[in-house]
Design an enzyme around this catalytic site. Structure first.
Site, PDB file in Angstrom:
ATOM      1  CB  ALA A  10      31.703  38.764  -2.355  1.00 21.44           C
ATOM      2  NE  ARG A  21      25.954  24.975  -8.531  1.00 19.28           N
ATOM      3  CZ  ARG A  21      25.111  25.520  -7.638  1.00 19.28           C
ATOM      4  NH1 ARG A  21      23.823  25.654  -7.916  1.00 19.28           N
ATOM      5  NH2 ARG A  21      25.566  25.936  -6.482  1.00 19.28           N
ATOM      6  CD  GLU A  32      42.318  37.091  -2.796  1.00 21.21           C
ATOM      7  OE1 GLU A  32      41.414  37.415  -3.602  1.00 21.21           O
ATOM      8  OE2 GLU A  32      42.809  37.880  -1.970  1.00 21.21           O
ATOM      9  CB  CYS A  42      29.894  42.543   6.061  1.00 17.44           C
ATOM     10  SG  CYS A  42      29.628  42.797   4.319  1.00 17.44           S
ATOM     11  NE  ARG A  69      31.751  23.828  -3.801  1.00 19.78           N
ATOM     12  CZ  ARG A  69      30.918  24.818  -3.500  1.00 19.78           C
ATOM     13  NH1 ARG A  69      30.689  25.783  -4.380  1.00 19.78           N
ATOM     14  NH2 ARG A  69      30.314  24.846  -2.337  1.00 19.78           N
ATOM     15  CB  VAL A  79      46.150  39.632 -12.070  1.00 19.81           C
ATOM     16  CG1 VAL A  79      46.119  39.881 -13.578  1.00 19.81           C
ATOM     17  CG2 VAL A  79      45.721  38.192 -11.768  1.00 19.81           C
ATOM     18  CE1 TYR A 425      -0.551  42.640  17.091  1.00 20.82           C
ATOM     19  CE2 TYR A 425      -2.656  41.604  16.618  1.00 20.82           C
ATOM     20  CZ  TYR A 425      -1.810  42.235  17.506  1.00 20.82           C
ATOM     21  OH  TYR A 425      -2.197  42.438  18.795  1.00 20.82           O
TER      22      TYR A 425
END
Lengths: 447, 447
Positions: A10, A21, A32, A42, A69, A79, A425
């Protein structure tokens, strides 16, 4: 400029995306440890429970998409070390086993949390699981496919409760073991915990609280049960869900300051106390806007948001993490539960003079077909009326109205403000006086 | 102290209850023209559609319950005149036909609105209806029980749309006639109106817009159709739902100032310009907190809230109506629609420099079983970021998140605040970045 991110879920992937960007000329590399990035952890109980088709559906972005990207994604790279003076990392390629040095200009530690693994006998037996990453979920699925029939879940927090539901949906018998007297930990007040227990038991889960686990039993390398101070619980699937710990080994190597919670201390820009080293996500503390204390609350939205903030800042921008107000929501069988702000225990610990009300109402017009009960506990400071927190129990999406209280908490709003709101409502959506307005009206009278 | 209330529905009964509670020694009397008090008029389409068992279920409090609280409830009593100098009312007992004088010390006009009845031929024919009060609903039910098969609804606002759904549920063919080019009036932006039309048509309703009704046709006293400038529409049930007008005849007799909308002008304590005369509910203007203009928006929550304020003040207390922010929500078939704040037409009329974004997302985690699309249009003031309004289209309760924007509008919050909120996330309830956060993030970048 070489921006290196450790951890591709995340916070890490949010940071990498935002950094690239913000400064397209920078080199952005993510290491990773697993083969999966950018996934919604989740969602794991819902894959196992059958509401989500497969684990791949949880991956919001694939490595190929991130590479397109211009972000370097190195899967199965762990690591192992960091030298913050030389600004280098020691990285092991888990596929080849080779270890090398990687330079960085800016480093983000987005290493998340790991499940606590108590030093029990037979923790490595087949059929013993934790649930944090996709490979954990895949391992549980394999145990289920292998014919597991009797599950023991150790720990009655979010994960334990969500997995109790998932495993019941898969047809297993489920025993839920919790050392504390109640389920759902300290995030809710005791009365709410009791209602959660009642719902879980109503759904056929054997709940045993106040029970201490002494170890696991196994035969021929497969788990056979959980040994407790109240006897043996037979099981061929054991889920250990007794909490998480921030992954701070690298942070310690780097000499980064940790907070009192044990998670990493940063400023609002996600900068650690070591130059060039940033931290974001579940391994990092946040500031609670209501208590104004630093807290460690590892949840998805905050992790993503911290990642974005860190990414922008590492790339030369200026963003700030606004803090949290302690909002959380979860579903356990037919009960939906939400909370925000401070619990009764929190306010007591902080020495706040809190007044609270409990209101039971209906989530839709009482006469409308789909109306269900909803309960709200609302809490404010005596004298000033400053809102301190809320807790909601109900059905389906109804408890998402906790967001209204979270909105006011964000701006240090008062219960008098809540009572005056022009909330939506119509009979299919609410009562004329939404339960939040009823609670706020009653609480205002007590301030 | 004699407190007299004219009109026993939302505002009137709320006022009576609060007045009696605030000053138990006061005499509180309510005159109600029909046999029903304190009912949820918004529920009428749902009784007719079958989601609510019967009309009596809509009555929140019965006359007996109100009398037990010491409130005098005079059913079938119509107030014909008022003398604000002598402080007397002329009241007709509709059962006996007798007219008498009633004194008051404080008078509340809670007379609501009435449906507009255009001067068309055959408006009095059997099978021609409006829908505002329970007797209207009972009359429609009688026409349905009498075997009506073809309905024509004149007017594509809330009532027309909700009744299109109800009558389809009852198996009728439905033609929906609207003079404007779109459905749903001016409360939504044009794109949302088009989506509503698409949903209504998808459900088998024959929608004809830009059509002017010239009159109704009838045979032997029963309606047979609607004559329009685009031909005859055959129908054995005609619902005329072309808007409402505030009931201000008594207010005019009393010399009370009306606002530009034609509804009654009051201060924040619900006091009219005539001493001893108060007004509350659908017949009364409110202050819009975003535009700071006086508006006439007859909706249930505001009516109830104005009634409470008036009741407390008439009994010697001090309460203030906080105003509205223009929140509304409704369901039409499988589409849920909500809005708050100012529409595009509102901001243009006020000369505000508004920036807006449109975001489409998922109401629950995209991978979760029950996820449905949700669309948000969010609008803020260029330069300052002050939130101006939002519009949501989605499924079920998902659009109730409009309340978060309403909360910020109440306090003149900015889109930057919305972007920073700690909203509730778990896969069964939301995406990690709730659609409101996504919209706020994008809009912040444009401010």
């Amino acid at each position: 400029m070489r921006i290196v991110v450790v951890g591709g879920v995340a916070a890490g992937m949010s940071a990498a995306s935002r950094a690239k960007r913000h400064d397209p000329s920078s080199e952005v590399v993510v290491f990773e440890r697993t083969e999966w990035i950018s996934y919604g952890a989740c969602g794991l109980p819902y894959v196992l429970g059958g509401q989500v088709d497969d684990f791949a559906a949880l991956e919001a972005r694939t490595p190929a998409q991130m590479r397109a990207r211009g972000i370097g994604v190195r899967l199965r790279h762990e690591v192992m070390g960091v030298d913050p003076v030389a600004r280098t990392l020691t990285v092991r390629d888990l596929a080849s086993g080779r270890t090398g040095q990687e330079p960085y200009d800016q480093l983000l530690l987005a290493t998340g949390v790991s499940p606590v693994r108590p030093p029990w006998a037979n923790m490595d037996a087949a059929g013993v699981h934790v649930l944090r990453e996709i490979p954990d979920g895949q391992a549980i699925e394999a145990t289920l496919q292998g014919g597991a029939r009797r599950a023991a879940i150790i720990g009655g927090g979010y994960i334990g409760l969500e997995m109790a539901e998932a495993l019941r949906a898969r047809g297993l018998s489920v025993v839920l073991l919790e050392q504390l007297p109640d389920l759902a930990g300290r995030m809710l007040d005791p009365e709410a915990r009791q209602q959660i227990r009642a719902e879980v038991e109503r759904q056929g889960v054997d709940v045993r609280t106040g029970v201490t686990v002494e170890g696991l039993t196994a035969r021929a390398g497969r788990v056979t049960g959980v040994q407790t101070d109240a006897g043996l619980v037979r099981a061929d699937l054991v889920l250990v869900a007794v909490g998480v710990r921030p992954n701070v080994a690298l942070a310690k190597m780097a000499g980064v300051r940790l907070g009192r919670s044990g998670a990493i201390h940063t400023d609002a820009r996600q900068r650690t106390t070591v130059d060039g080293v940033w931290a974001a996500g579940d391994n990092t503390e946040s500031v609670h806007r209501v208590s104004r204390r630093r807290v460690h609350v590892p949840l998805g939205l905050a992790a993503n948001r911290m990642g974005r903030v860190a990414g922008i800042n590492m790339a030369g921008g200026d963003a700030r993490f606004p803090g949290i107000v302690g909002t959380a929501i979860f579903k356990v069988f037919d009960l939906s539960v939400a909370r925000t702000g401070l619990s009764a225990e929190d306010t007591a610990a902080l020495g706040l003079d809190a007044v609270q009300v409990d209101v039971s109402s209906s989530d839709h017009a009482g006469y409308y077909r789909d109306a269900c009960p909803i309960q709200v506990r609302l809490r404010a400071e005596r004298g000033t009326g400053r809102l301190l927190g809320a807790q909601l129990l109900g059905h389906g999406d109804a408890v998402k109205r906790v967001d209204v209280v979270a909105t006011l908490l964000h701006g240090r709003g008062r219960v008098q403000d809540l009572a005056e709101l022009d909330l939506a409502y119509a009979p299919p959506f609410s009562t004329v006086w939404d339960v939040l307005l009823v609670a706020a009206g009653r609480l205002t009278a007590l301030i």
